[in-house]
Design an enzyme around this catalytic site. Structure first.
Site, PDB file in Angstrom:
ATOM      1  N   LYS A 120      -0.112   5.411  -5.828  1.00 33.76           N
ATOM      2  CA  LYS A 120      -1.259   5.290  -7.018  1.00 33.76           C
ATOM      3  C   LYS A 120      -2.076   6.901  -6.779  1.00 33.76           C
ATOM      4  CE  LYS A 120      -4.968   3.977  -6.132  1.00 33.76           C
ATOM      5  NZ  LYS A 120      -5.705   2.609  -6.056  1.00 33.76           N
ATOM      6  N   TYR A 173      -8.908  -3.052 -12.002  1.00 31.53           N
ATOM      7  CA  TYR A 173      -8.512  -1.803 -11.390  1.00 31.53           C
ATOM      8  C   TYR A 173      -6.950  -1.346 -11.385  1.00 31.53           C
ATOM      9  CZ  TYR A 173      -7.016  -2.508  -6.348  1.00 31.53           C
ATOM     10  OH  TYR A 173      -6.423  -2.720  -5.210  1.00 31.53           O
ATOM     11  N   CYS A 179      -1.732   1.957  -3.026  1.00 33.34           N
ATOM     12  CA  CYS A 179      -2.437   2.931  -2.572  1.00 33.34           C
ATOM     13  C   CYS A 179      -2.007   4.563  -2.859  1.00 33.34           C
ATOM     14  CB  CYS A 179      -3.270   2.628  -1.512  1.00 33.34           C
ATOM     15  SG  CYS A 179      -3.397   1.102  -0.855  1.00 33.34           S
ATOM     16  N   GLU A 183      -6.415   2.282 -13.447  1.00 32.55           N
ATOM     17  CA  GLU A 183      -6.038   3.281 -12.613  1.00 32.55           C
ATOM     18  C   GLU A 183      -4.692   3.694 -13.383  1.00 32.55           C
ATOM     19  OE1 GLU A 183      -7.762   2.236  -8.339  1.00 32.55           O
ATOM     20  OE2 GLU A 183      -5.816   1.837  -8.496  1.00 32.55           O
ATOM     21  N   GLU A 234     -25.634  14.731  -2.942  1.00 27.28           N
ATOM     22  CA  GLU A 234     -27.031  14.965  -2.828  1.00 27.28           C
ATOM     23  C   GLU A 234     -27.730  14.380  -3.923  1.00 27.28           C
ATOM     24  OE1 GLU A 234     -28.899  18.927  -3.609  1.00 27.28           O
ATOM     25  OE2 GLU A 234     -26.879  19.346  -4.739  1.00 27.28           O
ATOM     26  N   CYS A 257       0.874  -1.289   0.118  1.00 27.99           N
ATOM     27  CA  CYS A 257      -0.030   0.183  -0.112  1.00 27.99           C
ATOM     28  C   CYS A 257       0.816   1.259  -0.022  1.00 27.99           C
ATOM     29  CB  CYS A 257      -1.019   0.030   1.141  1.00 27.99           C
ATOM     30  SG  CYS A 257      -1.772   1.493   1.446  1.00 27.99           S
ATOM     31  N   HIS A 315     -26.690  21.122  -0.558  1.00 25.28           N
ATOM     32  CA  HIS A 315     -26.525  21.871  -1.786  1.00 25.28           C
ATOM     33  C   HIS A 315     -25.500  22.833  -1.990  1.00 25.28           C
ATOM     34  CE1 HIS A 315     -28.139  22.626  -5.823  1.00 25.28           C
ATOM     35  NE2 HIS A 315     -28.367  24.148  -5.468  1.00 25.28           N
TER      36      HIS A 315
HETATM   37  P1  FAD Z   1       1.423  -6.391   1.844  1.00 27.10           P
HETATM   38  O1  FAD Z   1       1.085  -4.910   1.950  1.00 27.10           O
HETATM   39  O2  FAD Z   1       1.565  -6.737   0.424  1.00 27.10           O
HETATM   40  O3  FAD Z   1       2.638  -6.600   2.964  1.00 27.10           O
HETATM   41  C1  FAD Z   1       3.172  -7.744   2.780  1.00 27.10           C
HETATM   42  C2  FAD Z   1       4.835  -7.569   3.180  1.00 27.10           C
HETATM   43  O4  FAD Z   1       5.261  -8.734   3.357  1.00 27.10           O
HETATM   44  C3  FAD Z   1       5.591  -6.812   2.023  1.00 27.10           C
HETATM   45  O5  FAD Z   1       6.312  -5.860   2.454  1.00 27.10           O
HETATM   46  C4  FAD Z   1       6.524  -8.114   1.538  1.00 27.10           C
HETATM   47  O6  FAD Z   1       7.404  -7.677   0.820  1.00 27.10           O
HETATM   48  C5  FAD Z   1       6.535  -8.884   2.835  1.00 27.10           C
HETATM   49  N1  FAD Z   1       7.085 -10.209   2.603  1.00 27.10           N
HETATM   50  C6  FAD Z   1       6.625 -11.135   1.832  1.00 27.10           C
HETATM   51  N2  FAD Z   1       6.841 -12.232   2.096  1.00 27.10           N
HETATM   52  C7  FAD Z   1       7.836 -12.052   2.989  1.00 27.10           C
HETATM   53  C8  FAD Z   1       8.776 -13.197   3.809  1.00 27.10           C
HETATM   54  N3  FAD Z   1       8.642 -14.511   3.680  1.00 27.10           N
HETATM   55  N4  FAD Z   1       9.403 -12.572   4.918  1.00 27.10           N
HETATM   56  C9  FAD Z   1       9.235 -11.366   5.132  1.00 27.10           C
HETATM   57  N5  FAD Z   1       8.423 -10.345   4.624  1.00 27.10           N
HETATM   58  C10 FAD Z   1       7.951 -10.936   3.476  1.00 27.10           C
HETATM   59  N6  FAD Z   1      -5.815  -1.244  -1.407  1.00 27.10           N
HETATM   60  C11 FAD Z   1      -6.824  -0.072  -1.282  1.00 27.10           C
HETATM   61  O7  FAD Z   1      -7.388  -0.289  -0.097  1.00 27.10           O
HETATM   62  N7  FAD Z   1      -6.899   0.979  -1.885  1.00 27.10           N
HETATM   63  C12 FAD Z   1      -6.185   1.315  -2.662  1.00 27.10           C
HETATM   64  O8  FAD Z   1      -6.441   2.332  -3.505  1.00 27.10           O
HETATM   65  C13 FAD Z   1      -5.280   0.302  -3.365  1.00 27.10           C
HETATM   66  N8  FAD Z   1      -4.404   0.733  -4.318  1.00 27.10           N
HETATM   67  C14 FAD Z   1      -3.877  -0.224  -4.839  1.00 27.10           C
HETATM   68  C15 FAD Z   1      -2.882   0.043  -5.818  1.00 27.10           C
HETATM   69  C16 FAD Z   1      -1.995  -1.042  -6.396  1.00 27.10           C
HETATM   70  C17 FAD Z   1      -1.182  -0.869  -7.632  1.00 27.10           C
HETATM   71  C18 FAD Z   1      -1.823  -2.288  -5.629  1.00 27.10           C
HETATM   72  C19 FAD Z   1      -0.778  -3.296  -6.348  1.00 27.10           C
HETATM   73  C20 FAD Z   1      -2.568  -2.470  -4.489  1.00 27.10           C
HETATM   74  C21 FAD Z   1      -3.621  -1.666  -4.201  1.00 27.10           C
HETATM   75  N9  FAD Z   1      -4.171  -1.705  -3.098  1.00 27.10           N
HETATM   76  C22 FAD Z   1      -5.354  -1.038  -2.821  1.00 27.10           C
HETATM   77  C23 FAD Z   1      -4.196  -3.176  -2.448  1.00 27.10           C
HETATM   78  C24 FAD Z   1      -3.445  -3.078  -1.137  1.00 27.10           C
HETATM   79  O9  FAD Z   1      -2.209  -2.493  -1.170  1.00 27.10           O
HETATM   80  C25 FAD Z   1      -3.332  -4.467  -0.335  1.00 27.10           C
HETATM   81  O10 FAD Z   1      -4.503  -4.895  -0.261  1.00 27.10           O
HETATM   82  C26 FAD Z   1      -2.641  -4.448   0.826  1.00 27.10           C
HETATM   83  O11 FAD Z   1      -1.313  -3.807   0.836  1.00 27.10           O
HETATM   84  C27 FAD Z   1      -2.499  -5.748   1.431  1.00 27.10           C
HETATM   85  O12 FAD Z   1      -1.761  -5.901   2.760  1.00 27.10           O
HETATM   86  P2  FAD Z   1      -0.987  -7.143   3.405  1.00 27.10           P
HETATM   87  O13 FAD Z   1      -0.778  -6.985   4.553  1.00 27.10           O
HETATM   88  O14 FAD Z   1      -1.962  -8.193   2.961  1.00 27.10           O
HETATM   89  O15 FAD Z   1       0.050  -7.277   2.235  1.00 27.10           O
HETATM   90  P1  NA7 Z   2      -6.892  -8.982 -11.178  1.00 24.32           P
HETATM   91  O1  NA7 Z   2      -7.793  -8.274 -10.544  1.00 24.32           O
HETATM   92  O2  NA7 Z   2      -6.605 -10.309 -10.939  1.00 24.32           O
HETATM   93  O3  NA7 Z   2      -7.113  -8.765 -12.789  1.00 24.32           O
HETATM   94  C1  NA7 Z   2      -6.433  -9.337 -13.800  1.00 24.32           C
HETATM   95  C2  NA7 Z   2      -6.644  -8.492 -15.122  1.00 24.32           C
HETATM   96  O4  NA7 Z   2      -5.488  -8.986 -15.957  1.00 24.32           O
HETATM   97  C3  NA7 Z   2      -7.697  -9.032 -15.656  1.00 24.32           C
HETATM   98  O5  NA7 Z   2      -8.349  -7.767 -16.288  1.00 24.32           O
HETATM   99  C4  NA7 Z   2      -7.582 -10.084 -16.376  1.00 24.32           C
HETATM  100  O6  NA7 Z   2      -8.467 -10.550 -17.551  1.00 24.32           O
HETATM  101  C5  NA7 Z   2      -6.216  -9.697 -17.127  1.00 24.32           C
HETATM  102  N1  NA7 Z   2      -5.199 -11.000 -17.426  1.00 24.32           N
HETATM  103  C6  NA7 Z   2      -5.114 -11.807 -16.645  1.00 24.32           C
HETATM  104  N2  NA7 Z   2      -4.208 -12.464 -17.381  1.00 24.32           N
HETATM  105  C7  NA7 Z   2      -3.825 -11.983 -18.584  1.00 24.32           C
HETATM  106  C8  NA7 Z   2      -3.016 -12.236 -19.722  1.00 24.32           C
HETATM  107  N3  NA7 Z   2      -2.262 -13.367 -19.736  1.00 24.32           N
HETATM  108  N4  NA7 Z   2      -2.843 -11.430 -20.826  1.00 24.32           N
HETATM  109  C9  NA7 Z   2      -3.864 -10.237 -20.497  1.00 24.32           C
HETATM  110  N5  NA7 Z   2      -4.617  -9.962 -19.658  1.00 24.32           N
HETATM  111  C10 NA7 Z   2      -4.475 -10.748 -18.577  1.00 24.32           C
HETATM  112  O7  NA7 Z   2      -5.484  -8.101 -11.189  1.00 24.32           O
HETATM  113  P2  NA7 Z   2      -4.924  -6.761 -10.875  1.00 24.32           P
HETATM  114  O8  NA7 Z   2      -3.525  -6.522 -11.039  1.00 24.32           O
HETATM  115  O9  NA7 Z   2      -5.862  -5.531 -11.291  1.00 24.32           O
HETATM  116  O10 NA7 Z   2      -5.716  -6.536  -9.036  1.00 24.32           O
HETATM  117  C11 NA7 Z   2      -5.093  -7.814  -8.284  1.00 24.32           C
HETATM  118  C12 NA7 Z   2      -5.087  -7.367  -6.933  1.00 24.32           C
HETATM  119  O11 NA7 Z   2      -4.019  -6.437  -6.634  1.00 24.32           O
HETATM  120  C13 NA7 Z   2      -6.316  -6.429  -6.508  1.00 24.32           C
HETATM  121  O12 NA7 Z   2      -7.396  -7.371  -5.970  1.00 24.32           O
HETATM  122  C14 NA7 Z   2      -5.753  -5.332  -5.475  1.00 24.32           C
HETATM  123  O13 NA7 Z   2      -5.797  -5.810  -4.209  1.00 24.32           O
HETATM  124  C15 NA7 Z   2      -4.350  -5.332  -5.942  1.00 24.32           C
HETATM  125  P3  NA7 Z   2      -9.574 -11.377 -17.302  1.00 24.32           P
HETATM  126  O14 NA7 Z   2     -10.747 -10.364 -16.770  1.00 24.32           O
HETATM  127  O15 NA7 Z   2      -9.266 -12.350 -16.435  1.00 24.32           O
HETATM  128  O16 NA7 Z   2      -9.820 -11.922 -18.862  1.00 24.32           O
END
Ligand code: FAD
Ligand code: NA7
Length: 653
Positions: free
Chosen positions: A224, A357, A221, A361, A633, A216, A628
């Site tokens: 982004k 998403y 988040c 985004e 609203e 995040c 408003h």
């Molecule tokens: P993480 O935050 O991913 O933390 C896991 C940590 O564990 C990482 O630091 C990783 O490196 C570490 N780790 C992994 N394996 C090991 C290991 N073996 N030993 C030690 N450390 C390890 N959520 C929202 O609510 N709002 C948003 O706007 C939003 N935007 C997002 C945009 C993007 C591009 C992405 C990719 C995600 C977004 N999310 C958003 C999702 C959000 O980031 C995740 O849901 C959240 O971070 C999950 O938290 P977590 O604790 O499960 O894992």
């Molecule tokens: P998602 O929600 O798993 O979506 C993956 C997207 O990528 C979806 O549109 C898929 O299409 C597409 N997709 C999957 N495989 C392929 C290949 N091989 N080629 C082209 N397109 C593909 O992934 P996000 O990364 O957006 O988010 C995952 C989580 O990360 C989300 O829940 C947040 O917590 C952060 P499909 O609809 O399957 O045809």
């Protein structure tokens, strides 16, 4: 430190090393006014006139100091020169010929305050406090007992027998210091539990890595939303003309300056997380954690140094990392969201692969910054979200210059020219075998994320994962198939992947484990926002899911377009914003789905989510007086049902 640190027969810890504490350096480098080098240490926390903020900082400094002492020698004895038991313990180590570092706290500048902090750290009421290999052994009685049992040598060699329940190093070890792991660890420590958090970031294939805090804050988040904001500002600059601002037409955006500012904000958050762990008495290690025994994990730090820790309870919160399609050139030449937010150069003409998403985004803000952006969609937009809303988002993006290639996937990526950015040739294929070839500067893969669960030895304690997805199934208390091992966050099977969900689950878990609570995380009716150029807020069921759940005849959908007042003056995007609620007719028209396309959709949705949790009905919405003139609203004046087919285009506010 001066004379306060004495060494036993053989010197293990070099005093100068102890002085050049890495954490002090980091703190000073991070501009923390308060954390100073030991030579420049501020006066006692007990000094009159100190405010709470200063005291907190002082505590943090002491905590860092204690941790540094502990990690500077295999045996550390916190002692007082006047304490009889302390002398006995030091004599014992002398007799055993075991080298040690004695911290004579009555001789330190910090004196009483370090003793207070040490007490909070160890909960041991009397001195000495003896640490062996960074593990608290206890005081005089425990040391004598260990000596009688002949266990010192084993401890020093790290070969102690399998510990009994009450001799684990920690009450709780959390693997993963992201949103969920940090929240759970701090909450557990509030109940006096001894908690260790391990966090480790494996660099992306192109070498990007980051600090503490997880996805995040570093690559999700936070960056982004900030890049989305950068793109919104471009639109605001355009709008400002009609509001009388004389902005030159050729305003330029500087990618490097944007990323530098955003990365600097992220670094300060990394530091804040570190400090808050210390303040909450959570031990932290930058190490990759993996199970090596049922109750024992191995931690490998970035330099390859290995340590072992045991715990009574474990929490897996390792999150996910971007997936690669496994086509030629993917890892060599493509980037993912892990790389984008710190990319040291402007990506230029970009192909975004994927349609969920994260993909939309990123495509949205890149186009908003003025770049040439194409999204490659395999099937549908925003799978899992309300499809009417998803398609409206796509239309809006297309109208604002984003190109879409539908029903294609990339087949290979070739490098034409090295550079920053370089040039890439992308060959893509449709399901029916058609091929297109196009050149881009950057290819951003956003095709999903894989749970980090396969390389952490979960088979050793016997934690079951879904072999296909890598996700961990848990019961409604986040307990895995092994009772003392829990899991939270993105790695959970069939749960929502959002930061606040991971945080809530982590906090509640700690409260149940250690605070006697019975409250479970409610994964239902979780509000969320997609930060596309036209933001989308949602809470509850999509229209498709509401129909599937209740039947089409049993739901009433109220909807309307609307035009934010602020957009009327620059005359843009008339009737693009859209509000929709889905009501369950038989349940007093209770609102079971809420959807809005609007500026600030997240701000709007958050408030309505509370009402929906409280059982909001259409009647209650109608009896609520609107504010408003604001976008939200519209939800107090929805009259047209979808079933009626009546016109919902609005003329103005
Ligand atoms: P993480 O935050 O991913 O933390 C896991 C940590 O564990 C990482 O630091 C990783 O490196 C570490 N780790 C992994 N394996 C090991 C290991 N073996 N030993 C030690 N450390 C390890 N959520 C929202 O609510 N709002 C948003 O706007 C939003 N935007 C997002 C945009 C993007 C591009 C992405 C990719 C995600 C977004 N999310 C958003 C999702 C959000 O980031 C995740 O849901 C959240 O971070 C999950 O938290 P977590 O604790 O499960 O894992
Ligand atoms: P998602 O929600 O798993 O979506 C993956 C997207 O990528 C979806 O549109 C898929 O299409 C597409 N997709 C999957 N495989 C392929 C290949 N091989 N080629 C082209 N397109 C593909 O992934 P996000 O990364 O957006 O988010 C995952 C989580 O990360 C989300 O829940 C947040 O917590 C952060 P499909 O609809 O399957 O045809």
């Amino acid at each position: 430190m001066g004379n306060s640190v004495k060494k036993g027969k053989v010197v293990l810890a070099d005093q100068n090393k102890v002085k050049s504490l890495s954490l002090y350096k980091a703190a000073v480098a991070a501009g923390d006014q308060y954390v100073k080098t030991p030579e420049n240490r501020p006066v006692s926390m007990n000094g009159k006139g100190r405010n709470t903020q200063e005291q907190k900082k002082r505590k943090t400094q002491l905590r860092i100091q204690i941790q540094e002492y502990i990690s500077n020698s295999d045996v550390v004895i916190f002692s007082k020169t006047t304490c009889e038991n302390c002398s006995k313990v030091k004599n014992l180590f002398d007799e055993l010929d075991v080298p040690y570092l004695a911290v004579e706290i009555d001789k330190t500048d910090s004196g009483l305050t370090i003793e207070e902090e040490l007490y909070e750290y160890t909960m041991e009421t009397a001195l000495p406090n003896v640490f062996v290999k960074e593990k608290l052994i206890g005081g005089y009685d425990q040391v004598i007992q260990l000596s009688k049992d002949g266990l010192f040598q084993k401890l020093l060699e790290g070969k102690e027998d399998k510990p009994k329940v009450d001799t684990y190093d920690f009450d709780l070890i959390v693997i993963g210091g992201g949103s969920g792991g940090l929240a759970a660890s701090k909450e557990a420590a509030k109940y006096g539990k001894k908690v260790l958090v391990l966090d480790y970031v494996i660099p992306s294939p192109v070498g990007t890595k980051w600090g503490l805090g997880g996805t995040c804050v570093n690559v999700g988040c936070i960056p982004k939303k900030l890049m989305h904001q950068a793109a919104l500002l471009r639109q605001a600059l355009k709008d400002s003309n009609k509001y009388g601002w004389q902005i030159e037409d050729n305003v330029q955006h500087n990618w490097e300056r944007m990323t530098k500012s955003i990365q600097s904000q992220i670094r300060s958050l990394n530091w804040n997380y570190r400090v808050s762990l210390i303040q909450n008495h959570v031990e932290y290690e930058n190490g990759f954690g993996e199970f090596v025994e049922a109750h024992k994990i191995k931690s490998t730090n970035p330099k390859g140094r290995v340590k072992y820790y045991t715990a009574n309870t474990f929490l897996i919160a390792t999150g996910e990392r971007p997936r690669y399609p496994g086509i030629p050139g993917d890892k060599e030449y493509c980037i993912t969201s892990d790389d984008l937010f710190s990319l040291p150069y402007c990506p230029g003409k970009t192909l975004v692969v994927g349609a969920s998403y994260v993909a939309l985004e990123c495509a949205g803000f890149l186009a908003g910054l003025g770049l040439d952006v194409t999204v490659m969609v395999r099937s549908i937009l925003l799978r899992g979200f309300d499809q009417e809303m998803a398609n409206k988002i796509g239309e809006h993006m297309e109208e604002h210059g984003v190109k879409f290639i539908k029903e294609y996937v990339p087949a290979k990526i070739e490098q034409i020219e090295v550079g920053a950015p370089g040039r890439l040739k992308v060959t893509s294929q449709s399901a029916d075998g058609k091929e297109i070839v196009e050149e881009y500067n950057t290819v951003l893969l956003a095709i999903g994320r894989d749970a980090c669960t396969r390389k952490i030895g979960l088979d050793i304690p016997g934690v079951k994962i879904n072999e296909k997805t890598g996700k961990i199934p848990v019961n409604d208390e986040e307990q895995t198939t092994v009772p003392y091992i829990y899991a939270i966050g993105d790695i959970l099977e069939n749960k929502i992947e959002l930061t606040p969900v991971a945080i809530q689950a982590g906090r509640l878990l700690a409260q149940r484990l250690y605070g006697g609570s019975t409250v479970k995380c409610d994964y239902v009716t979780v509000p969320t926002t997609v930060f596309t150029p036209l933001e989308y807020g949602a809470c509850g069921l999509s229209e498709e899911n509401a129909i599937a759940k209740y039947g089409e005849d049993n739901i009433e959908v109220y909807h309307s377009y609307f035009w934010p007042l602020e957009w009327t003056v620059p005359e843009r995007d008339s009737n693009k914003c859209y509000a929709k609620i889905i009501c369950h007719i038989k349940d007093n028209e209770r609102v079971v789905g809420f959807h809005v396309l609007s500026p600030n959709a997240g701000e709007i949705t958050q408030g309505f989510a509370v009402a929906i949790k409280c059982g909001l009905t259409k009647e209650q919405l109608d009896s609520t007086i609107g504010i408003h003139p604001v976008c939200a609203e519209i939800f107090t004046t929805l009259t047209v049902t979808k079933r009626s087919g009546e016109d919902i285009v609005q003329g103005g506010c």
